[in-house]
Design an enzyme around this catalytic site. Structure first.
Site, PDB file in Angstrom:
ATOM      1  N   LYS A 135       0.899  -1.233  -0.163  1.00 38.14           N
ATOM      2  CA  LYS A 135       0.079   0.041  -0.065  1.00 38.14           C
ATOM      3  C   LYS A 135       0.926   1.362  -0.144  1.00 38.14           C
ATOM      4  CE  LYS A 135      -3.826  -2.511   0.008  1.00 38.14           C
ATOM      5  NZ  LYS A 135      -3.317  -3.919  -0.700  1.00 38.14           N
TER       6      LYS A 135
HETATM    7  C1  LIG Z   1      -9.262  -3.380  -2.139  1.00 38.20           C
HETATM    8  C2  LIG Z   1      -8.891  -4.035  -0.762  1.00 38.20           C
HETATM    9  N1  LIG Z   1      -9.703  -4.150   0.177  1.00 38.20           N
HETATM   10  C3  LIG Z   1      -9.031  -4.874   1.079  1.00 38.20           C
HETATM   11  C4  LIG Z   1      -7.743  -5.402   1.537  1.00 38.20           C
HETATM   12  C5  LIG Z   1      -7.502  -5.948   2.815  1.00 38.20           C
HETATM   13  O1  LIG Z   1      -6.465  -5.220   3.259  1.00 38.20           O
HETATM   14  P1  LIG Z   1      -5.273  -5.983   4.284  1.00 38.20           P
HETATM   15  O2  LIG Z   1      -4.459  -6.907   3.313  1.00 38.20           O
HETATM   16  O3  LIG Z   1      -4.750  -4.935   4.908  1.00 38.20           O
HETATM   17  O4  LIG Z   1      -6.093  -7.049   5.213  1.00 38.20           O
HETATM   18  C6  LIG Z   1      -6.863  -4.850   0.426  1.00 38.20           C
HETATM   19  C7  LIG Z   1      -5.466  -5.308   0.576  1.00 38.20           C
HETATM   20  O5  LIG Z   1      -4.932  -5.876  -0.477  1.00 38.20           O
HETATM   21  C8  LIG Z   1      -7.253  -4.324  -0.840  1.00 38.20           C
HETATM   22  O6  LIG Z   1      -6.543  -4.206  -1.851  1.00 38.20           O
END
Ligand SMILES: Cc1ncc(COP(=O)(O)O)c(C=O)c1O
Length: 390
Positions: free
Chosen positions: A178
């Protein structure tokens, strides 16, 4: 991951040297300080730093009181975690098409709203802002909540408002891929006190009851939850990353616009609901056919420039969400939303070809990844490769 180094190393040392890096303990208060700083940055009233974006999305749905018997609308193009957050709370994800900007198609959202619809989850995928004005109008018309998935959009905005702060609640991710990162991490923001209190209780197995004073003014009853709490080590890294976020976003946007300026054919740039608010991480080019897109990518790659064609991004496309498409929401049948009595008759007739337009856009789009640290020469070299391939 863009800019991380000595500042974060020093911050971690600070947290560890305090010998007191549990979130609620007295000395460093890195997590609590990050939460205050993220609130000041985004303008949100409440913030909870968590272990993941998934945790933040799930906590937001719990905060809204969503569960079995409810439908939540999600876009066909998003990382699978968006849809799995819905099944995690016992509700049913309803998949709708994405528009030409690759964000949720608001006209399609309206067609899918039923009495069971409790929320819609717009996803600012690749930092591309969703059409929040149109979505807010539809959500208001039908009394449906908005949970923004801003997991790929830390620091982006829509018409001057930070992504994640426009709906009833918003979720960010700070995983390795990110805009800013602690390796893993996420945050929930909301202006709604009830959502905040419930998310606070849910996200750390009610430990807030025993530790610290975050619950002192709460009116929501304590209930069983899960564990998404983070330590001050995450908090310390994220405080440094937040200091860098404005300049990362500025430089991404600056380089994206500079690259567009150098393009021989600007008509290929995919449309946006807010070009200025876009995070700038990705330049999306839209071609007339999948063949032309593949040819473009091949030529760029032969010249050392990696291109992503989003149709090839696996778990970001509903057709590859095996758990959803094959309706396995949990290993225990009684915990599986797709088998729950409360969910009988809800919209879960998923088919591979249910969103053909989205699949077509994804196959005709090529992503050029923007680097905030490009020198002028590096940027010109990218433009030369792209123009050569065009
Ligand atoms: C669009 C989207 N939603 C939710 C998530 C979930 O985030 P995390 O990996 O921090 O749980 C991601 C992570 O890649 C994402 O790209």
């Amino acid at each position: 991951m863009y800019r991380i180094g000595q500042e974060e190393i020093d911050a971690v040392a600070r947290a560890i040297n305090s010998k007191d890096f549990f979130k609620i303990n007295g000395s460093g208060q890195e997590v609590l300080n990050f939460e205050s700083e993220w609130k000041a940055y985004t303008g949100a009233e409440h913030c909870i730093l968590m272990s993941s974006g998934f945790g933040a999305l799930t906590s937001a749905l719990i905060g809204l009181g969503i569960g079995p018997g409810d439908e939540v609308i999600v876009p066909a193009y998003t990382y699978i975690a968006t849809a799995l957050a819905v099944t995690a709370v016992g509700a049913i994800p309803v998949i709708v098409a994405s528009d030409e900007t690759l964000t949720i198609d608001v006209a399609e959202v309206e067609k899918k709203i039923t009495k069971a619809t409790k929320a819609v989850m717009p996803v600012h995928i690749q930092g591309f802002p969703c059409n929040m004005d149109a979505l807010t109008a539809v959500a208001k018309k039908y009394g449906v909540a908005i949970v923004e998935d801003a997991c790929q959009a830390d620091g982006g905005s829509y018409k001057g408002k930070y992504l994640g702060t426009i709906g009833d609640a918003g979720a960010y991710s700070f995983n390795y891929y990110k805009v800013i990162t602690a390796g893993e991490g996420g945050a929930l923001v909301t202006d709604n006190r009830k959502i905040f209190e419930r998310a606070l209780i849910y996200h750390d197995a009610s430990a807030v009851v025993f530790f610290g004073n975050q619950l002192d003014e709460n009116s929501e009853p304590v209930f069983g939850g899960t564990e998404f709490r983070v330590s001050d080590i995450t908090g310390a890294i994220m405080r440094e990353q937040l200091k860098k976020l404005p300049s990362i976003i500025d430089d991404l946007r600056k380089n994206k616009f500079a690259l567009i300026d150098l393009l021989n054919d600007k008509s290929l740039v995919a449309p946006s609901h807010d070009e200025k608010g876009d995070c700038g991480t990705t330049l999306a080019l839209r071609f007339a056919s999948a063949e032309k897109t593949n040819d473009f990518a091949k030529q760029c790659e032969e010249n050392g420039l990696a291109i992503t064609i989003p149709i090839n991004t696996g778990k970001h496309i509903y057709t590859n969400w095996i758990q959803i498409m094959e309706k396995r929401g949990a290993i225990h049948p009684a915990m599986d939303p797709f088998k729950m009595k409360e969910n009988e008759g809800l919209q879960m007739d998923y088919t591979m070809d249910m969103c053909p337009k989205t699949l077509d856009y994804l196959a005709r789009t090529a992503y050029v990844a923007i680097n905030p640290d490009w020198t002028k020469e590096e940027l010109e070299a990218v433009a030369k490769t792209v123009n050569g391939a065009l």
